[in-house]
Design a protein around this motif. Structure first.
Motif, PDB file in Angstrom:
ATOM      1  N   GLU A  51       6.029  -9.519   5.902  1.00 54.44           N
ATOM      2  CA  GLU A  51       5.444 -10.509   6.793  1.00 54.44           C
ATOM      3  C   GLU A  51       6.511 -11.518   7.199  1.00 54.44           C
ATOM      4  N   ALA A  52       6.316 -12.134   8.349  1.00 55.40           N
ATOM      5  CA  ALA A  52       7.317 -13.071   8.861  1.00 55.40           C
ATOM      6  C   ALA A  52       6.636 -14.181   9.640  1.00 55.40           C
TER       7      ALA A  52
ATOM      8  N   THR B 145       8.318 -11.120  22.008  1.00 57.57           N
ATOM      9  CA  THR B 145       9.620 -11.619  21.562  1.00 57.57           C
ATOM     10  C   THR B 145       9.542 -12.061  20.108  1.00 57.57           C
ATOM     11  N   GLY B 146       8.427 -12.704  19.758  1.00 57.57           N
ATOM     12  CA  GLY B 146       8.225 -13.111  18.376  1.00 57.57           C
ATOM     13  C   GLY B 146       8.123 -11.923  17.430  1.00 57.57           C
ATOM     14  N   PHE B 147       7.463 -10.854  17.884  1.00 53.73           N
ATOM     15  CA  PHE B 147       7.388  -9.634  17.060  1.00 53.73           C
ATOM     16  C   PHE B 147       8.792  -9.105  16.758  1.00 53.73           C
TER      17      PHE B 147
ATOM     18  N   PHE C 118       4.721 -31.328  16.681  1.00 53.86           N
ATOM     19  CA  PHE C 118       3.741 -30.255  16.776  1.00 53.86           C
ATOM     20  C   PHE C 118       4.464 -28.965  17.160  1.00 53.86           C
ATOM     21  N   GLY C 119       3.977 -27.880  16.651  1.00 51.97           N
ATOM     22  CA  GLY C 119       4.585 -26.592  16.968  1.00 51.97           C
ATOM     23  C   GLY C 119       3.627 -25.451  16.695  1.00 51.97           C
ATOM     24  N   THR C 120       3.942 -24.298  17.263  1.00 50.33           N
ATOM     25  CA  THR C 120       3.133 -23.093  17.070  1.00 50.33           C
ATOM     26  C   THR C 120       3.965 -22.056  16.341  1.00 50.33           C
ATOM     27  N   THR C 121       3.390 -21.485  15.294  1.00 51.03           N
ATOM     28  CA  THR C 121       4.061 -20.454  14.506  1.00 51.03           C
ATOM     29  C   THR C 121       3.277 -19.155  14.593  1.00 51.03           C
ATOM     30  N   LEU C 122       3.975 -18.090  14.913  1.00 48.84           N
ATOM     31  CA  LEU C 122       3.389 -16.754  14.920  1.00 48.84           C
ATOM     32  C   LEU C 122       3.602 -16.130  13.552  1.00 48.84           C
ATOM     33  N   VAL C 123       2.530 -15.777  12.874  1.00 46.64           N
ATOM     34  CA  VAL C 123       2.594 -15.139  11.556  1.00 46.64           C
ATOM     35  C   VAL C 123       2.293 -13.659  11.743  1.00 46.64           C
TER      36      VAL C 123
ATOM     37  N   GLY D  37      10.507 -11.317  14.321  1.00 50.87           N
ATOM     38  CA  GLY D  37       9.907 -11.155  13.003  1.00 50.87           C
ATOM     39  C   GLY D  37      10.329  -9.866  12.335  1.00 50.87           C
ATOM     40  N   LEU D  38      10.369  -8.766  13.106  1.00 47.18           N
ATOM     41  CA  LEU D  38      10.798  -7.489  12.537  1.00 47.18           C
ATOM     42  C   LEU D  38      12.254  -7.552  12.114  1.00 47.18           C
ATOM     43  N   SER D  39      13.081  -8.214  12.909  1.00 49.77           N
ATOM     44  CA  SER D  39      14.481  -8.380  12.530  1.00 49.77           C
ATOM     45  C   SER D  39      14.598  -9.140  11.214  1.00 49.77           C
ATOM     46  N   SER D  40      13.770 -10.174  11.045  1.00 47.08           N
ATOM     47  CA  SER D  40      13.776 -10.951   9.801  1.00 47.08           C
ATOM     48  C   SER D  40      13.347 -10.098   8.618  1.00 47.08           C
ATOM     49  N   VAL D  41      12.326  -9.272   8.810  1.00 46.52           N
ATOM     50  CA  VAL D  41      11.843  -8.405   7.727  1.00 46.52           C
ATOM     51  C   VAL D  41      12.901  -7.374   7.346  1.00 46.52           C
TER      52      VAL D  41
END
Length: 353
Positions: free
Chosen positions: A37-38, A52-54, A107-112, A57-61
């Motif tokens: 998970e990221a 783009t977030g996906f 304030f910010g938005t995070t994609l989990v 996130g995959l790169s981070s995983v």
């Protein structure tokens, strides 16, 4: 000099205050829980931003699982990052609210993102990426900092001073511990400063595992320098130095160097076979269009680094494929796409559909 170091400690305290505030606001909301998970900061919830977030996130995983900082540059990874949404099992958004350094609300938005474990494991195996096995060790970081008034050991009570290293270690998929920092351990800062890793290892005997990240961070001209050594069971695996105008960035490099040393020693590549050139026969090539369709498919396949025609008949062609991993990895990716189908038998023969 003293004012500069006080500024560093103030920044560390502000960072800790922001983190604590964010944790209180988040409560029980969505958050990344495991290695597959990221969490990715995004500017909105539109599809383009999400895709783009996906990818990020995959790169981070992949970086976390492999232990490699440069995993996104490995052959074939870039192509698969562009297909990252195909590896997603689920996702949520979290609205973060905190307090910035000036005291103003932020304030910010995070994609989990939650990725499919089996799909990611297959990708790692197919591309021949290294895997750093879990569970992973928790080395003890023996860090001394000298702001010009003499070196001091960073123990649990001063954890905020080492926060950038602790956070960076989590990003790299492992954890760092700190010594308790009692009077006897404070004396170990002298061994840190003279580079006596054996003495530090003896001071660390009460902790498990027998791994130490030893660092001394000190003023160097207008900036800071960090001298680091990573010791595994009494053996020095790596030594390095870094210099930066920001002490927090210097401290973070300790966690990166330790992760690099651990990955180099313990990461193993999968069983898909070694990278190299393999002769593969393709049948069902009945026209120039078939040939071009096959060549285009192979050229865009993540696992294929290069293709070289060897020979052709009226309905088949043999290509030498330079693969990032072995033939089993190629077969796995081909089965996923369905463009070519493997024939039964030990010889690598595929039929164009």
């Amino acid at each position: 000099m003293i004012r500069a170091f006080q500024g560093f400690w103030l920044a560390a305290l502000l960072l800790a205050s922001f983190t604590a505030t964010a944790q209180r606001v988040e409560g029980d909301r969505a958050g990344a829980q495991g290695p597959y998970e990221a969490e990715v900061s995004v500017n909105g919830q539109g599809e383009a931003e999400r895709n783009t977030g996906f990818a990020r996130g995959l790169s981070s995983v992949l970086a976390r699982l492999s232990g490699s900082r440069s995993v996104s540059g490995q052959p074939g990874v870039g192509q698969e990052l562009r297909r990252a949404k195909e590896y997603v099992k689920g996702y949520d958004y979290r609205q973060d609210e905190g307090v910035g350094p000036t005291g103003a609300p932020t304030f910010g938005t995070t994609l989990v993102v939650r990725f499919d474990q089996q799909e990611v494991d297959d990708l790692i195996e197919t591309l021949g990426l290294p895997v750093w096995p879990m569970p992973r060790p928790k080395p003890v970081m023996w860090l001394g900092i000298d702001d010009g008034k003499g070196p001091r050991l960073v123990g649990l009570a001063q954890a905020n001073a080492a926060r950038t290293a602790l956070n960076r270690a989590r990003e790299r998929g492992y954890a760092l511990g700190l010594p308790a920092g009692n009077a006897a351990e404070q004396a170990a800062v002298g061994a840190i400063w003279r580079g006596d890793s054996a003495a530090v290892a003896r001071a660390s005997l009460r902790y498990s595992p027998p791994m130490q990240l030893i660092g001394k961070v000190y003023r160097s001209g207008p900036g800071w320098t960090g001298d680091w050594t990573f010791v595994d069971n009494g053996k020095v695996l790596s030594s390095w130095s870094t210099t930066d105008t920001d002490a927090r960035r210097v401290i973070a490099t300790g966690a990166d160097g330790a992760a690099d040393a651990l990955t180099k020693r313990y990461a193993k590549r999968g069983t898909a076979g070694p990278a190299g050139s393999y002769a593969v026969t393709f049948t069902g090539i009945n026209s120039s269009d078939d040939y071009m369709r096959l060549a285009g498919y192979l050229d865009n396949l993540a696992i294929v680094r290069n293709i070289t025609p060897q020979r052709a008949t009226s309905d088949s062609v043999v290509f030498s494929l330079d693969l990032a991993s072995g033939l089993s990895g190629f077969k796995r990716m081909a089965e996923r796409d369905g463009v070519v189908v493997a024939d039964e038998g030990d010889t690598p023969i595929y039929r164009l559909r």
